[in-house]
Design a protein around this motif. Structure first.
Motif, short mmCIF file in Angstrom:
data_model
loop_
_atom_site.label_atom_id
_atom_site.label_comp_id
_atom_site.label_asym_id
_atom_site.label_seq_id
_atom_site.Cartn_x
_atom_site.Cartn_y
_atom_site.Cartn_z
N UNK A 137 0.82 -1.21 0.00
CA UNK A 137 0.00 0.00 0.00
C UNK A 137 0.86 1.26 0.00
N UNK A 138 0.31 2.32 -0.57
CA UNK A 138 0.88 3.66 -0.45
C UNK A 138 -0.05 4.47 0.43
N UNK A 139 0.45 4.93 1.57
CA UNK A 139 -0.34 5.69 2.53
C UNK A 139 0.16 7.13 2.51
N UNK A 140 -0.77 8.07 2.35
CA UNK A 140 -0.41 9.49 2.25
C UNK A 140 -1.23 10.27 3.26
N UNK A 141 -0.61 11.19 3.92
CA UNK A 141 -1.29 12.15 4.79
C UNK A 141 -0.98 13.56 4.31
N UNK A 142 -1.92 14.35 4.14
CA UNK A 142 -3.36 14.07 4.20
C UNK A 142 -4.00 14.91 3.10
N UNK A 143 -5.28 14.71 2.79
CA UNK A 143 -5.92 15.54 1.78
C UNK A 143 -6.45 16.82 2.44
N UNK A 144 -7.18 17.61 1.68
CA UNK A 144 -7.66 18.90 2.18
C UNK A 144 -8.58 18.75 3.38
N UNK A 145 -9.22 17.59 3.50
CA UNK A 145 -10.13 17.34 4.63
C UNK A 145 -9.44 16.58 5.75
#
Length: 388
Positions: free
Chosen positions: A89-97
């Motif tokens: 998995x690729x986990x990214x933090x964070x989107x606009x919300x």
């Protein structure tokens, strides 16, 4: 049971608490106490956690796991966190919300605590290595988790071999399943009461769905899991002594205690509360037939181990006879009792069925109750306090 060459039924009279603890330890289960607040609001400090012990490679996104923190430099320290990413998995933090994304899909996590606290989410992008998981606390503002350990040799990820099990209950309540990772199309969801954990080949496992919570390993390379049930059988009609009236209350109290230990809700088998005349040398025969029918119905398709708690000793007959029918001649029975329970209707001075329980398992006695197929008539008696 794993580690045994044949199925074993253990019937214990007078040492139920020890037997319950023994059974639970065999069935791949344990309890721990949550020491901190990193998983609030899902559970908090001091909550007793029920752990289903499984191999780490079987967990999915959304599972709450207990693991040793050796990868973070604390091999003797256990932590509890939620899996948000598995190997690949690729986990990214964070989107606009302020939502994490997993494989470019935003995840709305309904279970997290809102306030940021001393550990606010900071921007990061991680590729979870195969054989590892990425874990976060539900209290994102106050949690030591993969984010805070990104300078370690595993870059914050936890090797699946360090995972000891999945949390299925907290404070006696079931962990509410989450489907936070499925709306966006991600495979894998944490559903403790579901028969399957869906996911890739590296972290899939077949499970059997049953009404109660205790999960046990059935053995084999596929790591199949099922649920241990507790059946309370508050039968008293098999015993004729004055104190027999206390048996139903004792049965229910011990069942609740066993359920608290195991983290499951006992199923109370609906037995008769009435007396009936002695027929063919068996006291309360009609009531006992009603009870037998109720027990058979409860064991119609259990799908896994059942811990039966009586009641008088006659409540042991049905579960052992059913196990004999299902497992055949390879079933072994260890019978511990203060009485031999070897009477027949013709030899019993009282007609009390609890003194005939072992004899009917050998296929002798009232045909309404005898086991079919019967057990080979072999036993070893090492002293007793009374034959009847």
């Amino acid at each position: 049971m794993r580690g045994f060459g044949m199925p074993v039924a253990v019937m214990v009279t007078g040492v139920l608490i020890a037997a319950t603890a023994f059974a639970i330890s065999l069935f791949g289960y344990r309890r721990v106490v949550e020491p901190a607040g990193s998983m609030e609001p899902t559970f908090g400090p001091g909550d007793r956690l029920s752990i289903r012990e499984i191999a780490g490679g079987q967990v999915n996104r959304g599972d709450i796991v207990i693991f040793t923190a050796g990868a973070w430099g604390d091999p003797d320290f256990e932590l509890v966190k939620r899996v948000v990413g598995v190997g690949g998995d690729t986990v990214v933090c964070c989107d606009a919300r302020k939502r994490i994304t997993v494989n470019d899909r935003a995840v709305t996590e309904e279970y997290i605590k809102d306030d940021e606290g001393p550990h606010p989410n900071e921007e990061y992008t991680v590729q979870v290595e195969p054989g590892h998981v990425w874990v976060l606390g539900d209290n994102r503002g106050n949690s030591r988790d993969s984010r805070t350990e990104m300078e370690t040799r595993t870059k914050g990820a936890i090797p699946v071999g360090d995972i000891k099990g999945v949390v299925v209950r907290a404070g006696g309540d079931k962990i509410v399943p989450t489907e936070a990772f499925t709306p966006g199309g991600s495979a894998g969801r944490a559903v403790p009461e579901q028969p399957e954990h869906r996911g890739g080949p590296a972290h899939s496992a077949r499970r059997i769905h049953l009404p109660h919570q205790r999960r046990v390993a059935l053995g084999g390379d596929s790591k199949a899991w099922c649920v241990m049930q507790i059946h309370a059988v508050p039968q008293r009609q098999g015993a004729l002594v004055d104190k027999a009236r206390l048996l139903p209350a004792g049965c229910l109290a011990l069942s609740r205690l066993a359920g608290d230990i195991a983290g499951v809700k006992p199923h109370v088998v609906p037995v008769s509360t009435e007396d009936s005349p002695a027929v063919d040398g068996v006291a309360n025969r009609a009531a006992l037939i009603v009870n037998r029918t109720a027990q058979l119905a409860a064991l119609e398709a259990p799908g896994g181990p059942v811990l039966t708690i009586g009641g008088d000793c006659g409540s042991d007959v049905v579960p052992i006879a059913v196990a004999r029918f299902r497992f055949g001649e390879n079933l072994g029975v260890a019978w511990f009792d203060a009485h031999p329970d070897l009477n027949t209707p013709s030899t019993s001075p009282s007609g009390a069925f609890h003194g005939m329980a072992l004899r009917v398992l050998f296929g002798e006695g009232d045909p309404e109750f005898v086991a079919s197929p019967r057990f080979a008539a072999w036993q070893r008696c090492s002293g007793w306090c009374a034959v009847d």
